[in-house]
Design an enzyme around this catalytic site. Sequence first.
Site, PDB file in Angstrom:
ATOM      1  N   LYS A   1     -70.303  87.378  93.123  1.00 39.31           N
ATOM      2  CA  LYS A   1     -71.065  87.702  94.338  1.00 39.31           C
ATOM      3  C   LYS A   1     -72.170  86.655  94.514  1.00 39.31           C
ATOM      4  O   LYS A   1     -72.096  85.585  93.939  1.00 39.31           O
ATOM      5  CB  LYS A   1     -71.632  89.119  94.232  1.00 39.31           C
ATOM      6  CG  LYS A   1     -70.561  90.196  94.184  1.00 39.31           C
ATOM      7  CD  LYS A   1     -69.793  90.265  95.479  1.00 39.31           C
ATOM      8  CE  LYS A   1     -68.693  91.304  95.428  1.00 39.31           C
ATOM      9  NZ  LYS A   1     -67.852  91.272  96.636  1.00 39.31           N
TER      10      LYS A   1
ATOM     11  N   ASP B   1     -71.013  96.562  96.358  1.00 36.57           N
ATOM     12  CA  ASP B   1     -72.344  95.965  96.524  1.00 36.57           C
ATOM     13  C   ASP B   1     -73.462  96.863  95.991  1.00 36.57           C
ATOM     14  O   ASP B   1     -74.630  96.473  95.988  1.00 36.57           O
ATOM     15  CB  ASP B   1     -72.609  95.664  98.005  1.00 36.57           C
ATOM     16  CG  ASP B   1     -71.729  94.528  98.512  1.00 36.57           C
ATOM     17  OD1 ASP B   1     -71.307  93.691  97.691  1.00 36.57           O
ATOM     18  OD2 ASP B   1     -71.466  94.481  99.725  1.00 36.57           O
TER      19      ASP B   1
HETATM   20  C1  S3P Z   1     -67.617  92.200 102.578  1.00 38.88           C
HETATM   21  C2  S3P Z   1     -66.759  92.363 101.524  1.00 38.88           C
HETATM   22  C3  S3P Z   1     -67.183  92.445 100.114  1.00 38.88           C
HETATM   23  C4  S3P Z   1     -68.687  92.671  99.982  1.00 38.88           C
HETATM   24  C5  S3P Z   1     -69.473  91.819 100.938  1.00 38.88           C
HETATM   25  C6  S3P Z   1     -69.074  92.123 102.371  1.00 38.88           C
HETATM   26  C7  S3P Z   1     -67.067  92.120 103.943  1.00 38.88           C
HETATM   27  O1  S3P Z   1     -66.856  91.223  99.471  1.00 38.88           O
HETATM   28  O2  S3P Z   1     -69.114  92.428  98.658  1.00 38.88           O
HETATM   29  O3  S3P Z   1     -70.854  92.051 100.779  1.00 38.88           O
HETATM   30  O4  S3P Z   1     -67.841  92.240 104.916  1.00 38.88           O
HETATM   31  O5  S3P Z   1     -65.847  91.948 104.077  1.00 38.88           O
HETATM   32  P1  S3P Z   1     -65.393  90.973  98.835  1.00 38.88           P
HETATM   33  O6  S3P Z   1     -64.416  91.004  99.922  1.00 38.88           O
HETATM   34  O7  S3P Z   1     -65.466  89.620  98.189  1.00 38.88           O
HETATM   35  O8  S3P Z   1     -65.229  92.076  97.834  1.00 38.88           O
END
Ligand code: S3P
Length: 448
Positions: free
Chosen positions: A354, A327
Site C-alpha cells: 500500500k 484499508d
Molecule cells: C481501491 C482499492 C484498494 C484500496 C485502495 C482503493 C480502489 O486497493 O486499498 O485504497 O478504489 O479500487 P487494491 O485494489 O490494491 O486492493
Amino acid sequence: MSGHGEAQVMVSAKSGPLSGVAEVPGDKSISHRALIFGAMAIGETKITGLLEGEDVLDTAKAMRAFGATVTRHGEGSWSVNGVGVGGFREPENVIDCGNSGTGVRLIMGCMATTPISATFTGDASLNKRPMGRVTDPLSLFGTQAFGRKGGRLPMTLVGAADPLPVRYTLPVASAQVKSAVLLAGLNAPGETVVIEREPTRDHSERMLRGFGADLTVEQTDEGHVITLKGRPELKAQTVAVPRDPSSAAFPVCAALITPGSDILVPGVSQNLTRNGLYLTLVDMGAQIEFLNPREEGGEPVADLRVRYSPDLQGIEVPEERAPSMIDEYPVLSVVASFAHGTTVMRGVKELRVKESDRIDAMARGLEACGMSIEEEEDVLIVHGKGPGGMPGGATCATHLDHRIAMSFLVAGMAAQKEISVDDGSPILTSFPIFEGLMNGLGAAIRKA
Ligand code: S3P
C-alpha cells in the site's frame, strides 16, 4: 502529501470524551471513478460530494490532460464534460498521480486501449509501488509498458491501436487491477471478462452499469465472473458521492477507545465489499448501533451511533474478510491495542504494497508506543493491554502514508502519553478536514 510540500509533525494528546456528529468527506474510490467515468462519457456528468483530497485532485488534473473538461463549481460540486470511450487525446506532459495508487492504476487502464502514449509518475511512495499487476493484464490487450526495474514508475504506456478483448483471472484480490482491466475493456471490441476469486469493492461495476455499459456479474465456482461488452456509448450521469467508510473508521475507532465518548457518524456505507471493519468491531464487542438504514448515492448506508467500549475483546479476524477492510487494518490494530487479549489478523500481505508497508509501519510504531506485536509476511498480531493500556510517548514514522498518520493520531487520543507522527501532511490526500473534524468532537490534535 503527494511530494508537493514539507513534512508536518503532528501531536495527539489524551482526549476528553468525544461527542457530536462526525460528517466525513466523500468516498475516495467513488470520487476517482466519478471523474474517470465522466471523462469517458458523452455529455456533462455532474458530481456532488466529491472528495477534494490531493489524490482525487490529481485525477481531475489527469482527466484534463487527456482532453476532458473538468470544472469545480463549489465545495464538492464538480462537472465533467467527457470525450467518450476511445476519445482520449495524448497528454502533452507527464501525468503526476501524486500519492495515489488508485488514480494511476485506473488511469493506465482507461488509456491502455487508445492509440496514444502517456508517461506516469508519482511521489516517493507511489514510485515504489508495483505496477506490473496492472501492466501484465493490459499487455494482453496489446498495450506496451516501459517502466523502471520491478515495474515501478515513472513508466510510459503505449496504448494498443488495435486492442483485443481479454479474459483475465485476478492473481491478487485487487479492485484497482479489476477496474483497470474493465476500463481497458471499454475500448476493446467484443467481451472482456474479469474473474475474481474473492469479492473486492464493486464500485466500478455498479458505476459502469449506471453510465450505461452492458456489464454482468455471475457467481460461479471460479468466483465472480464479470463480463463487459466493449465499445459502449457511456452516457453522462449525475453522481452523488456517499461518505467514505474508510475515513469514517477514524472517528468511529477513536470513540470506541476514548472514555465517555458517544458520537454519531452519519451515512456510513454498508456495502458488503467495504464494511468488514464494522463487522469486526461488532465481533470484538464494540457498542455501535446501525440506525436509519437507507440508500445514498447508490450505496446502502446507515448512521452509526458509537459509544466508548471498555469491554472490547481481541479476536481472530476472519481471513476472508480482508478485501472488505483492507484499508482499515492500521486503525483496527490501534483498537486491538485497547482490547482485552490478542487480535490476530491473517491474510494481510497486500498491506505490504500500500502507500507504505503497513504491517511494518504499524508494528514498529505500536512497539514504540509500548505494545507487544508479532509480525509475519502475511500476519499481524496485537497483544492488547485493555482500556487506557497503551503507554504511548513515541514519535511514529508515517512513510508518506495517510492512514498510518491518522491511526497513530487516534492512538494518541487514548494512550497514557502523547503520540506524535513525523509527518501528518499525507492526511491531505484522503481526509483534508481530519484535524478540524476530530478536534470538533473533542480530540486534542495539533501541528507541532
Ligand atoms: C481501491 C482499492 C484498494 C484500496 C485502495 C482503493 C480502489 O486497493 O486499498 O485504497 O478504489 O479500487 P487494491 O485494489 O490494491 O486492493
